[in-house]
Design a protein around this motif. Structure first.
Motif, short mmCIF file in Angstrom:
data_model
loop_
_atom_site.label_atom_id
_atom_site.label_comp_id
_atom_site.label_asym_id
_atom_site.label_seq_id
_atom_site.Cartn_x
_atom_site.Cartn_y
_atom_site.Cartn_z
N ALA A 137 -36.03 -33.38 -61.05
CA ALA A 137 -37.15 -33.94 -60.28
C ALA A 137 -37.90 -34.99 -61.09
O ALA A 137 -38.27 -36.06 -60.57
CB ALA A 137 -38.09 -32.82 -59.85
N LYS A 138 -38.10 -34.71 -62.37
CA LYS A 138 -38.82 -35.68 -63.21
C LYS A 138 -38.00 -36.95 -63.42
O LYS A 138 -38.55 -38.05 -63.46
CB LYS A 138 -39.14 -35.04 -64.56
CG LYS A 138 -40.23 -33.98 -64.48
CD LYS A 138 -40.56 -33.41 -65.85
CE LYS A 138 -41.70 -32.41 -65.78
NZ LYS A 138 -42.03 -31.84 -67.11
N SER A 139 -36.67 -36.80 -63.55
CA SER A 139 -35.83 -37.98 -63.74
C SER A 139 -35.76 -38.83 -62.47
O SER A 139 -35.58 -40.04 -62.54
CB SER A 139 -34.41 -37.54 -64.16
OG SER A 139 -33.78 -36.83 -63.12
N ARG A 140 -35.89 -38.19 -61.31
CA ARG A 140 -35.81 -38.93 -60.04
C ARG A 140 -37.17 -39.44 -59.59
O ARG A 140 -37.24 -40.26 -58.66
CB ARG A 140 -35.23 -38.01 -58.96
CG ARG A 140 -33.77 -37.63 -59.21
CD ARG A 140 -33.33 -36.50 -58.32
NE ARG A 140 -33.39 -36.86 -56.92
CZ ARG A 140 -33.16 -36.01 -55.93
NH1 ARG A 140 -32.84 -34.76 -56.20
NH2 ARG A 140 -33.22 -36.40 -54.69
N LEU A 159 -37.81 -42.73 -57.11
CA LEU A 159 -38.40 -42.58 -55.78
C LEU A 159 -39.66 -43.42 -55.64
O LEU A 159 -39.92 -44.01 -54.59
CB LEU A 159 -38.71 -41.11 -55.52
CG LEU A 159 -37.48 -40.19 -55.37
CD1 LEU A 159 -37.92 -38.73 -55.27
CD2 LEU A 159 -36.67 -40.58 -54.15
N VAL A 160 -40.45 -43.49 -56.70
CA VAL A 160 -41.66 -44.33 -56.67
C VAL A 160 -41.27 -45.79 -56.50
O VAL A 160 -41.91 -46.54 -55.74
CB VAL A 160 -42.49 -44.11 -57.95
CG1 VAL A 160 -43.60 -45.14 -58.05
CG2 VAL A 160 -43.08 -42.71 -57.97
N ILE A 184 -44.35 -36.06 -54.60
CA ILE A 184 -43.48 -35.78 -55.74
C ILE A 184 -44.25 -35.11 -56.86
O ILE A 184 -43.80 -34.13 -57.47
CB ILE A 184 -42.85 -37.10 -56.24
CG1 ILE A 184 -41.95 -37.71 -55.16
CG2 ILE A 184 -42.05 -36.87 -57.52
CD1 ILE A 184 -41.52 -39.12 -55.47
N ARG A 185 -45.46 -35.59 -57.13
CA ARG A 185 -46.26 -35.02 -58.20
C ARG A 185 -46.64 -33.57 -57.86
O ARG A 185 -46.65 -32.70 -58.73
CB ARG A 185 -47.51 -35.89 -58.39
CG ARG A 185 -48.52 -35.47 -59.44
CD ARG A 185 -48.00 -34.89 -60.70
NE ARG A 185 -46.87 -35.57 -61.30
CZ ARG A 185 -46.17 -35.05 -62.29
NH1 ARG A 185 -46.48 -33.85 -62.75
NH2 ARG A 185 -45.16 -35.70 -62.80
N LEU A 235 -34.49 -23.25 -62.43
CA LEU A 235 -35.75 -23.94 -62.19
C LEU A 235 -35.97 -25.04 -63.22
O LEU A 235 -36.45 -26.13 -62.90
CB LEU A 235 -36.91 -22.94 -62.22
CG LEU A 235 -38.31 -23.51 -61.91
CD1 LEU A 235 -38.31 -24.22 -60.56
CD2 LEU A 235 -39.34 -22.40 -61.92
N GLN A 236 -35.62 -24.77 -64.47
CA GLN A 236 -35.75 -25.79 -65.50
C GLN A 236 -34.85 -26.99 -65.20
O GLN A 236 -35.26 -28.15 -65.40
CB GLN A 236 -35.39 -25.20 -66.87
CG GLN A 236 -36.45 -24.27 -67.44
CD GLN A 236 -36.02 -23.62 -68.74
OE1 GLN A 236 -34.84 -23.31 -68.93
NE2 GLN A 236 -36.96 -23.40 -69.63
N ALA A 237 -33.63 -26.71 -64.73
CA ALA A 237 -32.72 -27.81 -64.39
C ALA A 237 -33.26 -28.63 -63.23
O ALA A 237 -33.21 -29.86 -63.24
CB ALA A 237 -31.33 -27.24 -64.05
#
Length: 226
Positions: free
Chosen positions: A132-135, A139-140, A29-30, A125-127
């Protein structure tokens, strides 16, 4: 090529090994987020250069428009002075400038269309990056929960646990044998309840038998006074 296809190629090339080896999803993810951020910076930098190029073309178009107007003025002046040769040369020069301006304006339109596509890609891409950051945390958390469940299942299927259950089942079998021995001693013996129930049954049968004898005697005896 769309920035998303490029991003997919970059991310896949780095992720295939991690996924194949079941690496920690936090690393994956990172890496995805880092690739998206790097691509966003790259695309924005490219857009800045494209905007500068568009502005330079627009300045050249303004100069060509002024040159075209100036050659038109000179052609009119020459013709007013009966210098048709000079007027013809001025018109030819104006036509050359006009052709150059048309070619440059077409280039400007192509650049404008490319900028519009870049702006759309950047917005997408910004969306996706924000999503991705919110998920990421969710996921972690899922990975942590899944890891805990795996450890629990491994414990349940541990050999020591299996041995303990085997011993427990052996105790149950021993109890079954012991209870069977107790029941074997009672085989052939009538319980108190069974004997009492038998007496009640015998008494009922005798009562019904006496009543039957009485009916038969009354039928066999002649009526009185006959």
């Amino acid at each position: 090529m769309s920035i998303f296809s490029r991003l997919t190629d970059i991310v896949n090339s780095n992720l295939n090994a991690l996924v194949a080896n079941a690496e920690d999803p936090r690393k994956i993810i990172r890496l995805i987020i880092q690739e998206m951020e790097d691509t966003l910076v790259e695309v924005r930098s490219s857009a800045v250069q494209t905007i500068a190029e568009r502005r330079e073309i627009e300045r050249r178009l303004d100069m060509l428009a002024r040159d075209e107007a100036e050659w038109q003025r000179k052609a009119e002046l020459a013709l007013s002075r009966d210098r048709e040769d000079l007027a013809r040369g001025a018109l030819q020069a104006r036509a050359h400038v006009a052709k150059t301006r048309e070619t440059l304006d077409l280039q400007r339109q192509q650049i404008a269309a490319g900028l519009a596509q870049q702006n759309e890609d950047i917005a997408k891409l910004q969306a996706k990056l924000a999503d991705a950051k919110s998920r990421e945390q969710a996921l972690v958390s899922r990975h942590g929960l899944a890891s805990s469940r795996v450890k629990l299942r491994e414990t349940l299927y541990d050999e020591r646990i299996g041995d303990a259950f085997s011993r427990f089942e052996q105790v149950e079998r021993n109890l079954d044998v012991l209870e069977g021995r107790v029941e074997s001693y009672d085989l052939g013996r009538r319980s108190l309840e069974d004997e009492l129930a038998g007496l009640e049954t015998d008494e009922k049968v005798e009562s019904e038998l006496d009543a039957l004898r009485a009916r038969l005697q009354r039928r066999a005896s002649p009526p009185a006074g006959s």
